[in-house]
Design an enzyme around this catalytic site. Structure first.
Site, PDB file in Angstrom:
ATOM      1  N   LYS A  17       0.869  -1.184   0.000  1.00  0.00           N
ATOM      2  CA  LYS A  17       0.000   0.000   0.000  1.00  0.00           C
ATOM      3  C   LYS A  17       0.903   1.231   0.000  1.00  0.00           C
ATOM      4  O   LYS A  17       1.641   1.469   0.954  1.00  0.00           O
ATOM      5  CB  LYS A  17      -0.908   0.021   1.233  1.00  0.00           C
ATOM      6  CG  LYS A  17      -1.773   1.268   1.342  1.00  0.00           C
ATOM      7  CD  LYS A  17      -2.593   1.276   2.623  1.00  0.00           C
ATOM      8  CE  LYS A  17      -1.749   1.499   3.844  1.00  0.00           C
ATOM      9  NZ  LYS A  17      -1.169   2.882   3.894  1.00  0.00           N
ATOM     10  N   ASP A 146      -5.457   0.249   8.896  1.00  0.00           N
ATOM     11  CA  ASP A 146      -5.120   0.191   7.477  1.00  0.00           C
ATOM     12  C   ASP A 146      -5.586  -1.086   6.797  1.00  0.00           C
ATOM     13  O   ASP A 146      -5.445  -1.221   5.577  1.00  0.00           O
ATOM     14  CB  ASP A 146      -3.604   0.313   7.292  1.00  0.00           C
ATOM     15  CG  ASP A 146      -3.126   1.748   7.339  1.00  0.00           C
ATOM     16  OD1 ASP A 146      -3.981   2.660   7.369  1.00  0.00           O
ATOM     17  OD2 ASP A 146      -1.906   1.971   7.350  1.00  0.00           O
TER      18      ASP A 146
END
Length: 293
Positions: A17, A146
């Protein structure tokens, strides 16, 4: 929730990410920082495989396996699997999960969060036990702020403390190079060193970026508000940024997350050549390249 029989070996890429922009816009009363970020998931990541077994187990291998701290039970992959088994009523879940740890640990590119999210997706397909979207999101959030954004591994706008997600503009074709100097940087220390915590949000995003150059022009007006405090704490991040910026084929360079990984955006056709050039000059660094999305 639906189920099916017949478990077969499956494998997925747990994509990194990357924060193309990360604006810190405030702090809540409980101390959590408010963020606004454009995140992408390039075709670079860890590999996670699930295969039939006589018990639930997790094996970690790969170049960064030894960098994972704590006992095996603290691994997010195993935590995700145990919670998945609990919420789907599969107390006898028997699966061997093999994590090939290819991404540096605690490096600002969401490796652990992506591993956890990929575990949930993989186990849904492996067992045939599919959760409703809100159940899956809640389960992912319980594993970390996250983790939800990593469930679909598609470009997203993250707001708040990370759980407020919305679609990102359509991205153009492009390449990305990730560089990590193999140093550790503490996320809490980076946030602590951030002097201004109520910075402006990103400008209004378009529905799509017509070209890589258009996207780069927009991103140049954005920031990673954690880049300066991270670089102040760990000067080699600045060296990494300079190494990428010195290559004229790199269109934009910025740190991802709280560091220490730095990315460079470029045309897709030259990403591998940039990686090779950097490897020759800095053989001690971790470097990877791939498609932007």
């Amino acid at each position: 929730m639906t189920t099916r029989k017949g478990m077969q070996t499956r494998a997925e890429l747990a994509r990194a990410k990357v924060n193309l922009a990360l604006h810190v816009t405030g702090v809540r009363k409980d101390g959590y920082h408010l963020l606004e970020s454009l995140v992408v998931f390039p075709q670079i990541g860890d590999r996670l495989a699930a295969e039939p077994s006589d018990k639930l187990e997790c094996v970690v291998e790969g170049p960064f396996a030894n960098d994972l701290e704590g006992p095996p039970a603290s691994n997010l992959v195993l935590k995700a699997a145990k919670l998945f088994a609990e919420i789907t009523g599969q107390s006898d879940l028997a699966v061997k999960l093999t994590l090939s740890k290819r991404l540096p640990v605690a490096s600002g590119i969401g490796g652990g969060s992506s591993d956890a999210a990929t575990t949930l997706r993989l186990l849904e397909d492996f067992t045939g036990a599919y959760l409703a979207d809100d159940q899956l999101h809640h389960l992912a959030l319980s594993l970390g702020a996250d983790v939800p954004v990593c469930l679909n591994a598609e470009p997203r706008i993250m707001r708040g403390i990370g759980g407020d997600l919305s679609p990102a503009p359509r991205l153009p074709k492009g390449g990305i190079v990730l560089v990590n100097p193999k140093v550790g940087v503490s996320t809490p220390e980076v946030f602590k060193a951030l002097t201004k915590k109520d910075n402006p949000p990103m400008s209004r995003l378009p529905d799509s970026f017509e070209s890589l150059e258009t996207m780069v022009a927009f991103l140049k007006e954005c920031r990673n508000d954690l880049q300066k405090p991270a670089t102040d704490l760990c000067s080699v991040i600045g060296e990494t940024i300079s190494a990428l910026q010195s290559d004229e084929r790199v269109l934009l360079t910025r740190m991802s997350g709280s560091g220490a990984t730095v990315f460079g955006l470029c045309d897709a056709e030259v990403s591998m050549n940039i990686e090779r050039t950097l490897r020759a000059a800095h053989p001690q660094w971790w470097i990877a390249s791939g498609a932007l999305s």
